[in-house]
Motif scaffolding. Structure first.
Motif, PDB file in Angstrom:
ATOM      1  N   ALA A   6       0.820  -1.215   0.000  1.00  0.00           N
ATOM      2  CA  ALA A   6       0.000   0.000   0.000  1.00  0.00           C
ATOM      3  C   ALA A   6       0.858   1.272   0.000  1.00  0.00           C
ATOM      4  CB  ALA A   6      -0.940  -0.003   1.196  1.00  0.00           C
ATOM      5  N   ASN A   7       1.988   1.262   0.660  1.00  0.00           N
ATOM      6  CA  ASN A   7       2.855   2.444   0.749  1.00  0.00           C
ATOM      7  C   ASN A   7       3.576   2.757  -0.556  1.00  0.00           C
ATOM      8  OD1 ASN A   7       2.144   2.623   3.429  1.00  0.00           O
ATOM      9  ND2 ASN A   7       3.958   1.535   4.150  1.00  0.00           N
ATOM     10  N   TYR A   8       3.543   1.872  -1.516  1.00  0.00           N
ATOM     11  CA  TYR A   8       4.309   2.041  -2.738  1.00  0.00           C
ATOM     12  C   TYR A   8       3.462   2.431  -3.947  1.00  0.00           C
ATOM     13  CZ  TYR A   8       7.981  -0.149  -0.029  1.00  0.00           C
ATOM     14  OH  TYR A   8       8.907  -0.435   0.935  1.00  0.00           O
ATOM     15  N   SER A   9       2.149   2.457  -3.844  1.00  0.00           N
ATOM     16  CA  SER A   9       1.239   2.821  -4.945  1.00  0.00           C
ATOM     17  C   SER A   9       1.504   2.001  -6.205  1.00  0.00           C
ATOM     18  CB  SER A   9       1.348   4.311  -5.266  1.00  0.00           C
ATOM     19  OG  SER A   9       1.050   5.076  -4.129  1.00  0.00           O
ATOM     20  N   LEU A  10       1.682   0.716  -6.023  1.00  0.00           N
ATOM     21  CA  LEU A  10       1.917  -0.169  -7.162  1.00  0.00           C
ATOM     22  C   LEU A  10       0.609  -0.775  -7.643  1.00  0.00           C
ATOM     23  CD1 LEU A  10       5.055  -2.117  -5.925  1.00  0.00           C
ATOM     24  CD2 LEU A  10       4.970  -0.405  -7.727  1.00  0.00           C
ATOM     25  N   PRO A  11       0.456  -0.928  -8.956  1.00  0.00           N
ATOM     26  CA  PRO A  11      -0.734  -1.622  -9.453  1.00  0.00           C
ATOM     27  C   PRO A  11      -0.614  -3.120  -9.165  1.00  0.00           C
ATOM     28  CG  PRO A  11       0.728  -1.095 -11.260  1.00  0.00           C
ATOM     29  CD  PRO A  11       1.326  -0.471 -10.024  1.00  0.00           C
ATOM     30  N   ILE A  12      -1.752  -3.758  -8.953  1.00  0.00           N
ATOM     31  CA  ILE A  12      -1.762  -5.194  -8.705  1.00  0.00           C
ATOM     32  C   ILE A  12      -2.467  -5.871  -9.863  1.00  0.00           C
ATOM     33  CG2 ILE A  12      -2.599  -7.035  -7.208  1.00  0.00           C
ATOM     34  CD1 ILE A  12      -2.307  -5.116  -4.873  1.00  0.00           C
ATOM     35  N   ILE A  56       8.396   3.268  -8.836  1.00  0.00           N
ATOM     36  CA  ILE A  56       9.193   3.342  -7.613  1.00  0.00           C
ATOM     37  C   ILE A  56      10.686   3.389  -7.970  1.00  0.00           C
ATOM     38  CG2 ILE A  56       7.488   2.182  -6.155  1.00  0.00           C
ATOM     39  CD1 ILE A  56       9.102  -0.366  -6.340  1.00  0.00           C
ATOM     40  N   THR A  57      11.476   3.893  -7.029  1.00  0.00           N
ATOM     41  CA  THR A  57      12.918   3.997  -7.242  1.00  0.00           C
ATOM     42  C   THR A  57      13.581   2.644  -6.971  1.00  0.00           C
ATOM     43  OG1 THR A  57      13.401   4.572  -4.954  1.00  0.00           O
ATOM     44  CG2 THR A  57      12.855   6.405  -6.457  1.00  0.00           C
ATOM     45  N   GLU A  58      14.856   2.547  -7.337  1.00  0.00           N
ATOM     46  CA  GLU A  58      15.622   1.317  -7.084  1.00  0.00           C
ATOM     47  C   GLU A  58      15.701   1.024  -5.583  1.00  0.00           C
ATOM     48  OE1 GLU A  58      16.925  -0.914  -9.257  1.00  0.00           O
ATOM     49  OE2 GLU A  58      16.038   0.210 -10.901  1.00  0.00           O
ATOM     50  N   ASP A  59      15.894   2.067  -4.769  1.00  0.00           N
ATOM     51  CA  ASP A  59      15.973   1.891  -3.315  1.00  0.00           C
ATOM     52  C   ASP A  59      14.643   1.384  -2.753  1.00  0.00           C
ATOM     53  OD1 ASP A  59      18.608   2.679  -3.231  1.00  0.00           O
ATOM     54  OD2 ASP A  59      18.142   4.775  -2.712  1.00  0.00           O
ATOM     55  N   GLN A  60      13.538   1.948  -3.236  1.00  0.00           N
ATOM     56  CA  GLN A  60      12.221   1.493  -2.794  1.00  0.00           C
ATOM     57  C   GLN A  60      11.985   0.043  -3.199  1.00  0.00           C
ATOM     58  OE1 GLN A  60       9.902   4.607  -4.703  1.00  0.00           O
ATOM     59  NE2 GLN A  60       9.293   5.424  -2.687  1.00  0.00           N
ATOM     60  N   LEU A  61      12.431  -0.306  -4.403  1.00  0.00           N
ATOM     61  CA  LEU A  61      12.280  -1.680  -4.880  1.00  0.00           C
ATOM     62  C   LEU A  61      13.082  -2.640  -3.998  1.00  0.00           C
ATOM     63  CD1 LEU A  61      11.153  -3.659  -6.977  1.00  0.00           C
ATOM     64  CD2 LEU A  61      13.161  -3.181  -8.381  1.00  0.00           C
ATOM     65  N   THR A  62      14.297  -2.238  -3.643  1.00  0.00           N
ATOM     66  CA  THR A  62      15.122  -3.070  -2.759  1.00  0.00           C
ATOM     67  C   THR A  62      14.450  -3.240  -1.399  1.00  0.00           C
ATOM     68  OG1 THR A  62      17.124  -2.309  -3.874  1.00  0.00           O
ATOM     69  CG2 THR A  62      17.407  -3.278  -1.690  1.00  0.00           C
ATOM     70  N   GLN A  66      13.123  -6.804   0.183  1.00  0.00           N
ATOM     71  CA  GLN A  66      13.561  -7.259   1.506  1.00  0.00           C
ATOM     72  C   GLN A  66      12.376  -7.485   2.436  1.00  0.00           C
ATOM     73  OE1 GLN A  66      16.412  -4.244   2.581  1.00  0.00           O
ATOM     74  NE2 GLN A  66      18.080  -5.280   1.516  1.00  0.00           N
ATOM     75  N   MET A  67      11.381  -6.605   2.372  1.00  0.00           N
ATOM     76  CA  MET A  67      10.196  -6.758   3.205  1.00  0.00           C
ATOM     77  C   MET A  67       9.420  -8.012   2.827  1.00  0.00           C
ATOM     78  SD  MET A  67       6.469  -5.360   3.493  1.00  0.00           S
ATOM     79  CE  MET A  67       6.495  -4.785   1.879  1.00  0.00           C
ATOM     80  N   LEU A  68       9.265  -8.256   1.517  1.00  0.00           N
ATOM     81  CA  LEU A  68       8.552  -9.449   1.062  1.00  0.00           C
ATOM     82  C   LEU A  68       9.292 -10.724   1.451  1.00  0.00           C
ATOM     83  CD1 LEU A  68       7.311  -8.303  -2.462  1.00  0.00           C
ATOM     84  CD2 LEU A  68       5.930  -8.653  -0.413  1.00  0.00           C
TER      85      LEU A  68
END
Length: 187
Positions: A6-12, A56-62, A66-68
């Motif tokens: 939810a914090n990343y505004s990614l489409p699902i 999202i940025t590379e850092d956000q993706l990393t 890691q969270m997943l």
């Protein structure tokens, strides 16, 4: 998944990916794509075309990866087998697991075919961990694996340096999740 990202505004986007290449897909749903794993690359390419902008940025993706990964847990195997139906002992692989092996002077030996192995105990203990319990006591080890001597069972358990709780008669050894790798270090 929606709450995790939810914090990343990614489409699902959902899809059913079938790993068995021999599976036959009949009347696939129009609402949800269904395809073999061989079609995954093509499906991902379509998604990249549908969402060309960087979200999202590379850092956000990393961080997201890691969270997943931290949320990933190995599934617990639920057995519906009654413990009384499980064959006890270290079973001989050369006899198609039909005969129990006995522990003699540091090695497991089959009295039927005379096969012997030191490492076969690790496989048998893994079976115990998966089918019976993640913990074992000296008494349970002797009962399940047919070891007659309490001292022999204690030496076997100490050899592999399993973590434990309790002292002396109340000691319970905890069989680690990576049991085979853990035991390999001590052979």
């Amino acid at each position: 998944m929606k709450s995790l990202i939810a914090n990343y505004s990614l489409p699902i986007e959902g899809a059913v990916v079938i790993a068995n290449p021999s599976a036959i897909i009949i009347n696939p749903s129009n609402a949800l794509p269904i395809f073999h794993v061989s079609g995954l690359h093509k499906h991902l390419q379509l998604l990249f075309k549908k969402y060309p902008q960087k979200i999202i940025t590379e850092d956000q993706l990393t961080q997201l990866v890691q969270m997943l990964l931290s949320k990933q847990t190995a599934p617990r195997m639920q057995t519906s087998i009654a413990p009384s139906r499980i064959r006890h002992g270290v079973l001989c692989p050369k006899c198609s697991y039909q005969h129990a092996m006995s522990f003699q002077r540091g090695t497991w030996k089959c009295s039927y075919c005379h096969y012997s192995s030191i490492k076969i105990f690790a496989e048998a203990l893994l079976d115990y961990r998966l089918l019976v319990s993640h913990n074992i006591t000296n008494q349970q080890l002797r009962t399940f694996f047919g070891i007659h001597s309490s001292d022999t069972a204690t030496r076997l358990l100490r050899k592999f340096q399993f973590p434990y709780t309790g002292t002396y008669r109340n000691r319970v050894y905890h069989l680690p999740e990576n049991l085979l790798d853990h035991m390999e270090r001590f052979y």
